[in-house]
Design an enzyme around this catalytic site. Structure first.
Site, PDB file in Angstrom:
ATOM      1  N   LYS A 118      54.675 -17.760 -84.657  1.00 34.26           N
ATOM      2  CA  LYS A 118      54.905 -19.151 -85.042  1.00 34.26           C
ATOM      3  C   LYS A 118      54.564 -20.096 -83.894  1.00 34.26           C
ATOM      4  CE  LYS A 118      58.738 -18.142 -88.200  1.00 34.26           C
ATOM      5  NZ  LYS A 118      60.199 -18.314 -88.421  1.00 34.26           N
ATOM      6  N   ALA A 171      61.268 -20.444 -83.206  1.00 38.18           N
ATOM      7  CA  ALA A 171      62.331 -19.439 -83.271  1.00 38.18           C
ATOM      8  C   ALA A 171      62.277 -18.707 -84.605  1.00 38.18           C
ATOM      9  CB  ALA A 171      63.691 -20.110 -83.097  1.00 38.18           C
ATOM     10  N   ASP A 172      62.882 -17.541 -84.608  1.00 37.78           N
ATOM     11  CA  ASP A 172      63.036 -16.778 -85.834  1.00 37.78           C
ATOM     12  C   ASP A 172      64.377 -16.072 -85.759  1.00 37.78           C
ATOM     13  OD1 ASP A 172      61.901 -15.986 -88.357  1.00 37.78           O
ATOM     14  OD2 ASP A 172      61.724 -13.965 -87.542  1.00 37.78           O
ATOM     15  N   THR A 173      65.013 -15.886 -86.900  1.00 36.91           N
ATOM     16  CA  THR A 173      66.314 -15.216 -86.968  1.00 36.91           C
ATOM     17  C   THR A 173      66.284 -14.176 -88.077  1.00 36.91           C
ATOM     18  OG1 THR A 173      67.476 -17.190 -86.192  1.00 36.91           O
ATOM     19  CG2 THR A 173      68.790 -15.570 -87.372  1.00 36.91           C
TER      20      THR A 173
END
Length: 159
Positions: free
Chosen positions: A59, A75-77
Site C-alpha cells: 500500500k 498501515a494494515d491490520t
C-alpha cells in the site's frame, strides 16, 4: 494513508472553507493531503505476520510512486485466531460466526505500518492479544446492529 510535507500552517484538503491559522513561531505543523486507497491487491500469505507486513508495504509503495518527495504512511491490520486470519466478513451471518468463534477466547490483532520518504523506508509491526468474554446470541446480535461489522477485520473494532 497520507502524504505530508512540513509547513508553518496546519491545513487539510478535507476542510471546506476553514481559515488557515498561523502556528506560533518555531512550531512546525503538517499540510495533510490524504490519498485514497490505491488499487492494491492484498495478499494472504502463510502467516498473519507476513500477510500484514507485506500488505502495508505494498500500500505504501503504491502511493509513494505518486508522491516521490512526500512522507507516505500506510498501515494494515489483521485479526488472527488459532493461526487463521479473520478478514472482513462478507455478510452479517459470517460476521455472527466470526464473533461466535472469538467468544470466550483470546486472539491476536496485528498492525503493520510502513513509511516511505524519498529513498528511506521504515516498517514496523505491533501485536496485541485480545480477550473476549463469553458472548451469547443476544449480545452478538445487539453488537451487529449497533456497529457495522462488514468493514472490520474479525467483524469488530475496539474504540
Amino acid at each position: 494513508m497520507g502524504a505530508f510535507r512540513p509547513a508553518r500552517t496546519r491545513t487539510s484538503k478535507t476542510e471546506s472553507s476553514a481559515a488557515e491559522s498561523e502556528e506560533p513561531p518555531g512550531i512546525i505543523g503538517f499540510i495533510s493531503s490524504a490519498s485514497g486507497p490505491k488499487a492494491v491487491e492484498e495478499e494472504t500469505l502463510t502467516t498473519a505476520s507476513e500477510t500484514v507486513q507485506t500488505n502495508a508495504k505494498m500500500k505504501c509503495e503504491a502511493v509513494a510512486k505518486d508522491y516521490p518527495d512526500h512522507l507516505v504512511i500506510a498501515a494494515d491490520t489483521v485479526v488472527s485466531l488459532d493461526e487463521k486470519i479473520l478478514e472482513k466478513p462478507n455478510d452479517l451471518e459470517e460476521a455472527r460466526e466470526m464473533l461466535k468463534s472469538l467468544s470466550g477466547r483470546s486472539h491476536e490483532v496485528m498492525t503493520a505500518v510502513s513509511l516511505i520518504y524519498n529513498d528511506k523506508k521504515i516498517d514496523f509491526m505491533d501485536t496485541s492479544k485480545v480477550y473476549f468474554n463469553d458472548l451469547n446470541d443476544d449480545t452478538i446480535n445487539a453488537y451487529i446492529h449497533k456497529v457495522s461489522p462488514l468493514d472490520k477485520a474479525g467483524a469488530y473494532n475496539i474504540d
